[in-house]
Enzyme design. Sequence first.
Site, PDB file in Angstrom:
ATOM      1  N   LEU A 295      -5.148  -9.926  17.417  1.00 21.78           N
ATOM      2  CA  LEU A 295      -5.598  -9.653  18.776  1.00 21.78           C
ATOM      3  C   LEU A 295      -6.865 -10.424  19.119  1.00 21.78           C
ATOM      4  CD1 LEU A 295      -5.128  -7.933  21.321  1.00 21.78           C
ATOM      5  CD2 LEU A 295      -6.552  -6.161  20.276  1.00 21.78           C
TER       6      LEU A 295
ATOM      7  N   CYS B 140      11.870  17.194 -11.212  1.00 19.39           N
ATOM      8  CA  CYS B 140      11.364  17.979 -12.357  1.00 19.39           C
ATOM      9  C   CYS B 140      10.948  19.397 -11.980  1.00 19.39           C
ATOM     10  CB  CYS B 140      10.216  17.251 -13.049  1.00 19.39           C
ATOM     11  SG  CYS B 140       8.645  17.327 -12.149  1.00 19.39           S
TER      12      CYS B 140
ATOM     13  N   CYS C 147       5.798  12.011  -7.507  1.00 21.45           N
ATOM     14  CA  CYS C 147       5.529  13.148  -8.381  1.00 21.45           C
ATOM     15  C   CYS C 147       4.640  12.686  -9.531  1.00 21.45           C
ATOM     16  CB  CYS C 147       6.816  13.765  -8.922  1.00 21.45           C
ATOM     17  SG  CYS C 147       6.464  15.107 -10.076  1.00 21.45           S
TER      18      CYS C 147
ATOM     19  N   HIS D 166       0.811  -1.219   0.000  1.00 23.99           N
ATOM     20  CA  HIS D 166       0.000   0.000   0.000  1.00 23.99           C
ATOM     21  C   HIS D 166       0.846   1.271   0.000  1.00 23.99           C
ATOM     22  CE1 HIS D 166      -3.762  -2.319   1.693  1.00 23.99           C
ATOM     23  NE2 HIS D 166      -3.566  -2.520   0.408  1.00 23.99           N
TER      24      HIS D 166
ATOM     25  N   ALA E  58       0.119  -8.659  19.419  1.00 23.98           N
ATOM     26  CA  ALA E  58       1.199  -9.029  18.503  1.00 23.98           C
ATOM     27  C   ALA E  58       2.547  -9.143  19.202  1.00 23.98           C
ATOM     28  CB  ALA E  58       1.275  -8.012  17.359  1.00 23.98           C
TER      29      ALA E  58
ATOM     30  N   GLY F  68      -2.230  -9.239  12.402  1.00 22.41           N
ATOM     31  CA  GLY F  68      -2.768  -7.909  12.708  1.00 22.41           C
ATOM     32  C   GLY F  68      -3.499  -7.233  11.580  1.00 22.41           C
TER      33      GLY F  68
END
Length: 238
Positions: free
Chosen positions: A205, A142, A120, A112, A222, A178
């Site tokens: 959990l 740039c 950019c 992700h 965890a 998790g």
Amino acid sequence: MGDMREIRNIVILTGAGISAESGIDTFRSEGGLWEQHRVEDVATPEAFARDPDLVLRFYDMRREAIQTKQPNKAHDALARLDSAWQGGLLIVTQNVDDLHERAGAKRLLHMHGEHLNAWCTACDIRVPWIASLIERPPCPVCGMQALRPDVVWFGEMPYGMDEIHAAVRNCDLFVSIGTSGAVYPAAGLVRIARDLGAQTLELNLEPSKGSPRFHEARHGPATVIVPAWVEEVLSGGG
Ligand code: OAD
């Protein structure tokens, strides 16, 4: 979990829960992030087009916050497993924090994206970025004022899917840590692994939405259950 002697290739999917005890809010728990900001107000390309200041401010806040946090014992344990495990291993994280790498993990993929990168949209370069973006700083390459957080928003394609699918198809053990199992395609990886014969284990959990998809689920914080599982794997138990 089965006999570790049968296990050579491991894929580990991590989510917000592994960083919770480092003080980073999860997304869907009570008081979690999406309750203070509606998802569609901050984490979509449409939201960014409509109200870029809101989105940039939100991610500036998060980027600043994670720099004050430290990896916890669960990140440390996975880094230890990564360095010691002789077989194939890939940590696929949905997290945009950098706690896995700060703990020392090397075989790591950020599906992700990453808080500490800017992208950019003018020249398509990705650069390390720790400062804010709200003032529209120029792209160091740039010069255009077209930087956005290098995080994957809803409706955008996660990074590294080819590499992830290849690793998942090849793994003997798929472990999810998790994560609530609410967001695809990450939530669907366990099914691919399982259909191809891998053992599957959830460490979370509490029972998650995705728990029934796993052969085995272990519940607890965890920082407790991940180091215990890593010790078990490295001692060849199971
Ligand atoms: P969620 O907030 O949906 O789920 C976090 C999970 O961690 C839950 O199942 C909790 O029970 C568990 N948890 C909480 N504290 C824990 C602890 N101390 N130890 C172990 N587990 C704990 O977060 P994710 O599943 O990571 O995507 O969310 C997936 C994606 O949704 C995120 O990557 C993000 C979000 O939209 C993007 O930003 C693209």
